[in-house]
Design an enzyme around this catalytic site. Sequence first.
Site, PDB file in Angstrom:
ATOM      1  N   GLU A  71       0.964  -1.277  -0.109  1.00  0.00           N
ATOM      2  CA  GLU A  71       0.189   0.142   0.177  1.00  0.00           C
ATOM      3  C   GLU A  71       0.879   1.290   0.130  1.00  0.00           C
ATOM      4  O   GLU A  71       0.339   2.372   0.352  1.00  0.00           O
ATOM      5  CB  GLU A  71      -0.873  -0.075   1.179  1.00  0.00           C
ATOM      6  N   HIS A  91      -2.058   3.845   8.906  1.00  0.00           N
ATOM      7  CA  HIS A  91      -3.202   3.353   8.019  1.00  0.00           C
ATOM      8  C   HIS A  91      -3.850   2.017   8.662  1.00  0.00           C
ATOM      9  O   HIS A  91      -2.697   0.971   8.850  1.00  0.00           O
ATOM     10  CB  HIS A  91      -2.822   3.027   6.505  1.00  0.00           C
ATOM     11  N   HIS A  93      -7.189  -0.774   9.346  1.00  0.00           N
ATOM     12  CA  HIS A  93      -8.396  -1.709   9.085  1.00  0.00           C
ATOM     13  C   HIS A  93      -9.041  -1.924  10.277  1.00  0.00           C
ATOM     14  O   HIS A  93      -9.646  -2.816  10.590  1.00  0.00           O
ATOM     15  CB  HIS A  93      -8.166  -2.795   8.414  1.00  0.00           C
ATOM     16  N   TYR A 118     -13.153  16.440  20.966  1.00  0.00           N
ATOM     17  CA  TYR A 118     -11.755  15.786  20.579  1.00  0.00           C
ATOM     18  C   TYR A 118     -12.025  15.381  19.224  1.00  0.00           C
ATOM     19  O   TYR A 118     -11.146  15.563  18.437  1.00  0.00           O
ATOM     20  CB  TYR A 118     -11.686  14.891  21.521  1.00  0.00           C
ATOM     21  N   HIS A 158     -12.803  -0.354   3.495  1.00  0.00           N
ATOM     22  CA  HIS A 158     -11.428  -0.705   3.499  1.00  0.00           C
ATOM     23  C   HIS A 158     -10.574  -0.296   4.775  1.00  0.00           C
ATOM     24  O   HIS A 158     -10.538  -1.239   5.541  1.00  0.00           O
ATOM     25  CB  HIS A 158     -10.753  -0.019   2.477  1.00  0.00           C
TER      26      HIS A 158
END
Length: 210
Positions: A71, A91, A93, A118, A158
């Site tokens: 990725e 990144h 999932h 926040y 994703h």
Amino acid sequence: MQTEIDSLCEAAASFHARGYAFGSTGNLSVSDGKRVWISPTGASLRKLTPERMAEMDMDGLALNGNKASKEYPFHLAAYRNSFSGARALVHLHSTWAVALSCLEDLDAAAPMPVFTPYYLMRVAPLAVIPYLRPGSAELAEAVGEAARGHDCVLMRNHGFVTLGGTMDEAVDRAEELEETAKLFFLLRNEKLRLLTDGERAEIARVYGRK
Ligand SMILES: [Zn+2]
């Protein structure tokens, strides 16, 4: 850069320990503006070490023998375009954010209501990009476009990307996004008190985010 690479390895282990990352999912990187150090392909975030990081230049040319996560193209695109001059990327999932990304009726302009200050300070505005194949040039392009105006990007079906000036900042954003998505599902059928326009304006005035 060594400190930031160490922070990356610590953050990766912590994400794995807390269930934010599982199997070999998730990838993190840091940059000095000319080079990027990114987690290796097929690796669990559980025990990354600085020696295993793949080093590349901003065009994706490998600078050591470690193979980067598949990725990596969206990492490079995000750094190239980041409006905030990001130097770190997370990144994941993670479960609740992915659940959010799969909702058919998701409002791309406002994927979650503003429940807490926040979320406003660390995440909003959250960009939403369409589903595009992991590792594809199209996904990299979409993340790069989103990074022109956002530090947090939800990728349909994703996961998400969060950017920061430091790894700690990118991690804060990732945690806030995942926990807010969890709250969103917990509260989805409840009558909610959201932050008022005045309360939101006050946060923008004091903390500089809207
Ligand atoms: Zn992914």
